[in-house]
Design a protein around this motif. Structure first.
Motif, PDB file in Angstrom:
ATOM      1  N   ALA A 213      -0.649  -1.782  -5.690  1.00  0.00           N
ATOM      2  CA  ALA A 213       1.268  -2.355  -5.274  1.00  0.00           C
ATOM      3  C   ALA A 213       0.509  -1.443  -3.679  1.00  0.00           C
ATOM      4  N   CYS A 214       1.869  -2.296  -2.908  1.00  0.00           N
ATOM      5  CA  CYS A 214       1.630  -2.834  -1.227  1.00  0.00           C
ATOM      6  C   CYS A 214       1.625  -1.467  -1.197  1.00  0.00           C
ATOM      7  N   GLU A 216       4.303  -0.741   0.924  1.00  0.00           N
ATOM      8  CA  GLU A 216       5.726  -0.557   1.512  1.00  0.00           C
ATOM      9  C   GLU A 216       6.591   0.597   0.088  1.00  0.00           C
ATOM     10  N   ASP A 217       5.635  -0.527  -1.270  1.00  0.00           N
ATOM     11  CA  ASP A 217       6.277  -0.199  -2.379  1.00  0.00           C
ATOM     12  C   ASP A 217       6.292   0.950  -2.750  1.00  0.00           C
ATOM     13  N   VAL A 218       4.933   1.574  -2.644  1.00  0.00           N
ATOM     14  CA  VAL A 218       5.039   3.109  -3.121  1.00  0.00           C
ATOM     15  C   VAL A 218       5.725   3.626  -1.994  1.00  0.00           C
ATOM     16  N   ASP A 219       6.050   3.410  -1.224  1.00  0.00           N
ATOM     17  CA  ASP A 219       7.015   4.294  -0.355  1.00  0.00           C
ATOM     18  C   ASP A 219       8.087   3.870  -0.962  1.00  0.00           C
ATOM     19  N   ARG A 220       9.167   2.435  -1.306  1.00  0.00           N
ATOM     20  CA  ARG A 220      10.383   2.694  -2.016  1.00  0.00           C
ATOM     21  C   ARG A 220       9.936   3.368  -3.146  1.00  0.00           C
ATOM     22  N   ALA A 221       9.405   3.462  -3.684  1.00  0.00           N
ATOM     23  CA  ALA A 221       9.202   4.146  -5.366  1.00  0.00           C
ATOM     24  C   ALA A 221      10.123   5.266  -4.986  1.00  0.00           C
ATOM     25  N   VAL A 298      14.601   0.276   1.458  1.00  0.00           N
ATOM     26  CA  VAL A 298      14.625   0.639  -0.408  1.00  0.00           C
ATOM     27  C   VAL A 298      15.494  -0.567  -1.309  1.00  0.00           C
ATOM     28  N   ARG A 301      13.280  -5.823  -1.553  1.00  0.00           N
ATOM     29  CA  ARG A 301      11.586  -5.250  -0.885  1.00  0.00           C
ATOM     30  C   ARG A 301      11.723  -6.402   0.646  1.00  0.00           C
ATOM     31  N   THR A 304       5.978  -8.023   2.800  1.00  0.00           N
ATOM     32  CA  THR A 304       4.534  -7.474   3.013  1.00  0.00           C
ATOM     33  C   THR A 304       3.165  -7.842   3.658  1.00  0.00           C
ATOM     34  N   ILE A 306      -0.220  -6.107   1.576  1.00  0.00           N
ATOM     35  CA  ILE A 306      -0.653  -5.275   0.892  1.00  0.00           C
ATOM     36  C   ILE A 306      -1.190  -4.853   2.227  1.00  0.00           C
TER      37      ILE A 306
END
Length: 312
Positions: A213-214, A216-221, A298, A301, A304, A306
Motif C-alpha cells: 500500500a502507499c 498515505e493509505d497506511v496512515d489513513r488506515a 482520512v 483517498r 498519491t 506509492i
C-alpha cells in the motif's frame, strides 16, 4: 548529591532531542551547556532553539516574558574540557551506535567532576551495552525523553550496576522537570512506548517497501481506525527520518534481517536527499501544512505516488 544539587546540565549532541532536553532543563531553572564537536552548526542550532522556544510558548510550556531569560541560560560549546566544567548531570543524544556513545562517555568521564551523573537518551539501545565505558557505571542509566511539545512522559531504565541513589536522583530530577516517569525495571530495547511504536513503524515501512500500500493509505488506515491526528509516517516525520533510519539500519545490520534492511534502504532514499521530516520542512510529507492535517484526508483517498509522498 541531592536533587537541589543538580543545577548545571551538559547536553551532548546539538540535534533535535538535544535542543529539546536542553530547553526543558532551562525552563526549569538549570544552567545548560550544549556540546557538539562541530561548532559550524551552532548558528543554525541557535535559530532552531529560538523557534523551539516559540513553540513551547504556544504550547503553554513557557511564558513569553520568560523566553529571553530561559534561552539565556543555554550556551553552546565545542571544547569538551570547557563544556564539562562543574557539570552535575550529563544527557547524551549522539548517534545510535554503542561504539560512538562509549567513546563520547569515555572522553567526558575524564573531564567531568566525580559527582556528575551520566545519562543516555538512547531510543533503541540498552545502557549495559556501554555502561563500563562510561567509567562510572554506578552513576549511569538511560533517561529517555519523547518530543517535549507532544508529551511530558520520560523513561528511566537502569542497568544491573546502576546505584539506587542514581535512580532516585534521576527520578526526582525528572519530576522536577514536570515529567511523568515510566520506570523500566528490566533492560529492554525501546523501553515501553518506543517498543510498541517500533513495531508499528516496522510494519508500516514493510507494507510500503513491499508495495502493499502507499504511505498515505497506511496512515489513513491507522488514523481512521485509531482516531489519531497522524499515522506512522507522520510520526516518523516528527521524530526525524535520519534518526529513524539510523536506528533501523543499526538493527538491520546487527540482525542481518533482509526486510529491516529493505525498510532502512527505503528510508535512506529520503534522508540522502535531505528530506528529514518536519525539521527540514519535508520528509514523507511537506510542512508546515502536511496532507494528513488537511480536512477530509482520512475520508477521501488522496492522489498519491506509492511511498514517495510527492503529492503531499
Amino acid at each position: 548529591m541531592n536533587i537541589d544539587d543538580i543545577k548545571r546540565v551538559l547536553v551532548l549532541g546539538a540535534g533535535t532531542m538535544g535542543h529539546q532536553i536542553g530547553l526543558l532543563c532551562a525552563i526549569h531553572g538549570c544552567q545548560v551547556v550544549i556540546h557538539d564537536k562541530c561548532p559550524e552548526i551552532f548558528d543554525e542550532a541557535k535559530r532552531r532553539l529560538d523557534r523551539l522556544a516559540d513553540e513551547c510558548i504556544g504550547k503553554g510550556l513557557l511564558s513569553s516574558g520568560k523566553k529571553m531569560e530561559t534561552v539565556g541560560r543555554i550556551s553552546f560549546c565545542s571544547d569538551p574540557e570547557e563544556a564539562a566544567r562543574d557539570i552535575d548531570l550529563v544527557s547524551e543524544s549522539v548517534p545510535e551506535d554503542p561504539a560512538i556513545k562509549a567513546r563520547v562517555f569515555g572522553t567526558f568521564n575524564s573531564l567531568c567532576p566525580e559527582r556528575t551523573l551520566f545519562t543516555t537518551n538512547t531510543s533503541s539501545l540498552i545502557p549495559s551495552m556501554f555502561a563500563e565505558a562510561t567509567g562510572r557505571p554506578e552513576k549511569f542509566l538511560a533517561f529517555h525523553f519523547h518530543d517535549i511539545l507532544a508529551t511530558n512522559v520520560v523513561d528511566i531504565m537502569p542497568h544491573p550496576r546502576t546505584a539506587k541513589e542514581t535512580i532516585d536522583l534521576v527520578d526526582a530530577f525528572a519530576r522536577k522537570l514536570g515529567q511523568v516517569v515510566i520506570m523500566v525495571e528490566k533492560e529492554s530495547s525501546g523501553y515501553v512506548f518506543n517498543a510498541m511504536l517500533g513495531s508499528l513503524i516496522d510494519t508500516a515501512l514493510s507494507l510500503v517497501s513491499r508495495k502493499v500500500a502507499c504511505m498515505e493509505d497506511v496512515d489513513r488506515a491507522w488514523m481512521g481506525v485509531m482516531h489519531t491526528p497522524l499515522g506512522p509516517f507522520g510520526i516518523m516525520d516528527s521524530i526525524g527520518l535520519d534518526t529513524v533510519w539510523k536506528v533501523m539500519d543499526f538493527r538491520a545490520r546487527r540482525a542481518n534481517d533482509r526486510q529491516l534492511q529493505a525498510s532502512a534502504d527505503f528510508l535512506n532514499t529520503f534522508v540522502s536527499r535531505g528530506k528529514l521530516g518536519k525539521k527540514s520542512r519535508e520528509g514523507f510529507y511537506r510542512y508546515p501544512e502536511p496532507l494528513f492535517s488537511q480536512k477530509g484526508f482520512v475520508a477521501a483517498r488522496p492522489e498519491t505516488t506509492i511511498g514517495d509522498g510527492s503529492k503531499s
